[in-house]
Design an enzyme around this catalytic site. Structure first.
Site, PDB file in Angstrom:
ATOM      1  N   LYS A   1      46.386  -6.771  47.778  1.00 43.34           N
ATOM      2  CA  LYS A   1      45.476  -5.509  47.743  1.00 43.34           C
ATOM      3  C   LYS A   1      46.673  -4.166  47.098  1.00 43.34           C
ATOM      4  O   LYS A   1      47.723  -4.348  47.112  1.00 43.34           O
ATOM      5  CB  LYS A   1      45.135  -5.184  49.109  1.00 43.34           C
ATOM      6  CG  LYS A   1      46.336  -4.819  49.994  1.00 43.34           C
ATOM      7  CD  LYS A   1      47.061  -3.555  49.950  1.00 43.34           C
ATOM      8  CE  LYS A   1      48.178  -3.307  51.118  1.00 43.34           C
ATOM      9  NZ  LYS A   1      49.009  -2.074  50.793  1.00 43.34           N
TER      10      LYS A   1
ATOM     11  N   ASP B   1      47.110  -4.130  58.503  1.00 45.20           N
ATOM     12  CA  ASP B   1      46.408  -4.482  57.368  1.00 45.20           C
ATOM     13  C   ASP B   1      45.382  -5.602  57.349  1.00 45.20           C
ATOM     14  O   ASP B   1      44.778  -5.983  56.593  1.00 45.20           O
ATOM     15  CB  ASP B   1      47.374  -4.617  56.110  1.00 45.20           C
ATOM     16  CG  ASP B   1      47.709  -3.254  55.631  1.00 45.20           C
ATOM     17  OD1 ASP B   1      47.419  -2.198  56.132  1.00 45.20           O
ATOM     18  OD2 ASP B   1      48.960  -3.144  55.026  1.00 45.20           O
TER      19      ASP B   1
END
EC number: 2.7.1.148
Length: 282
Positions: free
Chosen positions: A10, A136
């Site tokens: 990401k 996350d």
């Protein structure tokens, strides 16, 4: 039975520290996007009641400190699974890089075991489990482009069709996320207009989105590692539309609307850093 699961990296298109909770955790407001740089997990059931993790990356711990192990152990204990697992982790995402590799691996483990063990957990239930592993992990359960808030547990998918070339540059040092967060001073930290960035992304206005991208942690990390600023400057000089640090660093990403421009950035950065990747935003 064997399951193979993909775990994408990401980037943070926007990262804002909105405040600090009484328990010491920071209030986050972030927009993340997945890119097609992936780790791969191969998960196999074994008769012996244990979890075995192996990897091609010798720098990774393969015990309870590993997020893949944590994810498997958490589900196994919670749902009283008696069979064991062998998990082979093929790492391609750099570690300690701000690219969410460990979190994505944990999320991929949860997705795979939900299928393997027929737990029938909803995405929301997987997000709740993932948050017990790391802030996350909830985002990484479904990945894509999303707005993340709270401590990381609130995930709002964003329906944007914007996609672009991304050049990732990882310098040959790591950064401790905990160290960077300890340095945050809410009185002086730079702020990022996440609502404006969200609006631009939903409208698919690339140029507008570029104006609102930013990372509140950049100044803190660059003060410790000035080389990151040199990477950013070189990328912009080579024609990148924007160059930003992702997460708490040290990886820097550049967005390029055309592949030709991305190739120019890649060629320039290859003589500057060893780890350079040209990928697409998913």
């Amino acid at each position: 039975m064997e399951i193979i699961e993909k775990a994408p990296a990401k980037i943070n298109l926007g990262l804002d520290i909105a405040g600090k909770y009484q328990d010491g955790f920071h209030e986050l407001s972030m927009i993340m996007a997945s890119v097609d740089l992936n780790d791969y997990l191969t998960i196999t059931e074994i008769a012996e009641d244990k979890i075995v993790v192996e990897s091609n990356n010798c720098k990774l711990p393969l015990n309870r400190k590993n997020d893949v192990y944590k994810a498997a152990h958490l589900l196994k204990r919670r749902y009283h699974i008696s069979t064991g697992l062998k998990i082979s982790l093929q790492k391609k995402i750099p570690i300690c890089a701000g690219l969410g590799g460990g979190s994505s691996d944990a999320a991929a483990t949860l997705r795979a075991l939900n299928c393997l063990w027929k737990l029938n957990l909803s995405p929301k239930e997987l997000i709740d489990v993932g948050f017990e592993i790391g802030s996350d992990v909830p985002y990484c359960i479904e990945a894509g482009c999303a707005l993340i808030s709270g401590k990381g547990e609130i995930v709002e998918p964003l329906a944007t069709t914007l996609s672009t070339w991304v050049v990732l540059v990882k310098p040959d040092f790591g950064i401790s996320t905990k160290t960077i967060f300890k340095e945050i001073d809410m009185a002086t930290i730079s702020r990022v207009d996440i609502p404006a960035l969200k609006e631009a992304l939903l409208a698919n206005y690339y140029e507008d989105a570029l104006q609102f991208m930013g990372n509140s942690l950049e100044d803190i990390t660059i003060a410790k590692k000035p080389f990151i600023q040199k990477i950013k400057g070189r990328m912009i000089k080579c024609g990148a539309d924007i160059a930003l640090m992702t997460g708490s660093g040290p990886t820097v990403f550049a967005l390029c609307r055309t592949e030709k421009r991305a190739d120019r950035v890649v060629n320039s950065m290859k003589g500057f850093c060893k780890e350079v990747y040209k990928v697409r935003m998913l």
